[in-house]
Design a protein around this motif. Structure first.
Motif, PDB file in Angstrom:
ATOM      1  N   ARG A  94       0.831  -1.204   0.000  1.00 55.36           N
ATOM      2  CA  ARG A  94       0.000   0.000   0.000  1.00 55.36           C
ATOM      3  C   ARG A  94       0.866   1.255   0.000  1.00 55.36           C
ATOM      4  O   ARG A  94       1.823   1.348   0.771  1.00 55.36           O
ATOM      5  N   SER A 100      -9.675  -1.851   2.758  1.00 56.76           N
ATOM      6  CA  SER A 100      -9.775  -2.482   4.083  1.00 56.76           C
ATOM      7  C   SER A 100      -8.906  -1.773   5.117  1.00 56.76           C
ATOM      8  O   SER A 100      -9.215  -1.794   6.308  1.00 56.76           O
ATOM      9  N   ASP A 175      -2.646   0.840  -4.134  1.00 55.25           N
ATOM     10  CA  ASP A 175      -2.229  -0.415  -3.504  1.00 55.25           C
ATOM     11  C   ASP A 175      -2.279  -1.518  -4.551  1.00 55.25           C
ATOM     12  O   ASP A 175      -2.788  -1.318  -5.660  1.00 55.25           O
TER      13      ASP A 175
HETATM   14  N1  UDP Z   1      -7.061  -7.392  -3.585  1.00 55.07           N
HETATM   15  C1  UDP Z   1      -7.116  -8.416  -4.497  1.00 55.07           C
HETATM   16  N2  UDP Z   1      -7.744  -9.591  -4.148  1.00 55.07           N
HETATM   17  C2  UDP Z   1      -8.301  -9.775  -2.923  1.00 55.07           C
HETATM   18  C3  UDP Z   1      -8.245  -8.713  -1.990  1.00 55.07           C
HETATM   19  C4  UDP Z   1      -7.630  -7.532  -2.356  1.00 55.07           C
HETATM   20  O1  UDP Z   1      -6.611  -8.309  -5.606  1.00 55.07           O
HETATM   21  O2  UDP Z   1      -8.832 -10.872  -2.664  1.00 55.07           O
HETATM   22  C5  UDP Z   1      -6.388  -6.131  -3.942  1.00 55.07           C
HETATM   23  C6  UDP Z   1      -7.345  -4.962  -4.087  1.00 55.07           C
HETATM   24  O3  UDP Z   1      -7.747  -4.809  -5.429  1.00 55.07           O
HETATM   25  C7  UDP Z   1      -6.507  -3.787  -3.638  1.00 55.07           C
HETATM   26  C8  UDP Z   1      -5.523  -4.386  -2.639  1.00 55.07           C
HETATM   27  O4  UDP Z   1      -5.510  -5.795  -2.891  1.00 55.07           O
HETATM   28  O5  UDP Z   1      -5.763  -3.282  -4.733  1.00 55.07           O
HETATM   29  C9  UDP Z   1      -5.888  -4.121  -1.194  1.00 55.07           C
HETATM   30  O6  UDP Z   1      -7.209  -4.554  -0.972  1.00 55.07           O
HETATM   31  P1  UDP Z   1      -7.920  -4.316   0.439  1.00 55.07           P
HETATM   32  O7  UDP Z   1      -7.197  -5.063   1.499  1.00 55.07           O
HETATM   33  O8  UDP Z   1      -8.104  -2.866   0.657  1.00 55.07           O
HETATM   34  O9  UDP Z   1      -9.283  -5.082   0.310  1.00 55.07           O
HETATM   35  P2  UDP Z   1     -10.681  -4.702  -0.349  1.00 55.07           P
HETATM   36  O10 UDP Z   1     -10.988  -3.278  -0.015  1.00 55.07           O
HETATM   37  O11 UDP Z   1     -10.496  -4.964  -1.796  1.00 55.07           O
HETATM   38  O12 UDP Z   1     -11.589  -5.674   0.314  1.00 55.07           O
END
Ligand code: UDP
Length: 234
Positions: A94, A100, A175
């Motif tokens: 990130r 999240s 991210d």
């Molecule tokens: N992400 C992904 N696959 C997953 C979860 C997240 O490719 O199963 C990617 C998502 O697109 C983002 C980054 O990882 O670019 C961080 O995701 P985050 O933890 O914020 O989760 P989200 O908001 O997608 O649930």
């Protein structure tokens, strides 16, 4: 390269074996899921965009000394890749607060981070991919301590290369999620790098150009994927 049997069917991609046991064909579908497949849909032409964009990013990364599973693109929706023994850990890097992280720590989306954060998630649909520490990954045998050190260093290098490339094209890399696997004693970057797996924001307007448009029903999902493809093509 002869396509043989179905090897693995995922949510957005299908893997096929080939006549070479070390190589697989990765086929990119238009199917989109979010929130661990509780939301389902289709993003027209997504498979074509993700295949071509992944090719561009993998080629760039190889040029910068990052080893990946990419061999070559075979068609609009297919690429030839090395067959990895996947490490069951998703590595998220990130650069800005979003998704999240914003929710979990009660922070505004878009906030700057003084340095990139690396997070790990255990790949398990039934458990909703829980966040884990390096210690969990080592204790449960997902990867060794040495492999995790390699994965962390590779993830930060990949983030750095992609961030610079995208910045020059007016895009913020907010991210990204990376997956790694073992191949002949080496750790390689696998999976795909595309608007499904990264957050891309326009640098000037902060418009979202990624899968959040689908997750959050923001509209113009296909347009955002097309725009990103256009930006990375030059
Ligand atoms: N992400 C992904 N696959 C997953 C979860 C997240 O490719 O199963 C990617 C998502 O697109 C983002 C980054 O990882 O670019 C961080 O995701 P985050 O933890 O914020 O989760 P989200 O908001 O997608 O649930």
């Amino acid at each position: 390269m002869e396509k043989r049997a179905l090897n693995y069917e995922g949510k957005a991609k299908t893997l096929y074996t080939t006549d070479d046991p070390d190589l697989l064909i990765q086929y990119f579908k238009d199917d989109a899921t979010a929130f661990n497949a509780k939301k389902r849909g289709t993003i027209e032409q997504k498979g074509i965009v993700n295949n071509r964009m992944s090719e561009i990013f993998f080629t760039l990364l190889e040029r910068e000394g990052v080893r990946t599973h990419f061999v070559k693109r075979l068609s609009d929706r297919e690429m030839l890749v090395r067959r990895l023994e996947i490490v069951p850990v998703e590595t998220v890097v990130r650069n800005l607060v979003a998704g999240s992280l914003a929710k979990r720590l009660g922070r505004e989306e878009g906030g700057d981070l003084p340095r990139p954060i690396v997070e790990y998630y255990y790949k398990s649909d039934s458990l909703d991919d829980p966040m884990i520490l390096e210690d969990h990954a080592i204790a449960f045998g997902f990867a060794t301590e040495a492999e995790l050190a390699t994965i962390r260093a590779m993830a930060l290098k990949i983030n750095d290369v992609l961030r610079r490339f995208l910045d020059a094209r007016g895009i913020l890399l907010v991210d990204a999620k990376f997956e790694f696997g073992r191949y002949k004693g080496e750790i390689l970057l696998g999976d795909e790098i595309c608007p499904d797996t990264c957050r891309f924001w326009d640098k000037a307007t902060r418009e979202k150009l990624d899968k959040d448009r689908f997750r959050r029903d923001l509209g113009n999902v296909e347009g955002a994927y097309r725009e990103m493809m256009e930006r990375v093509s030059h």
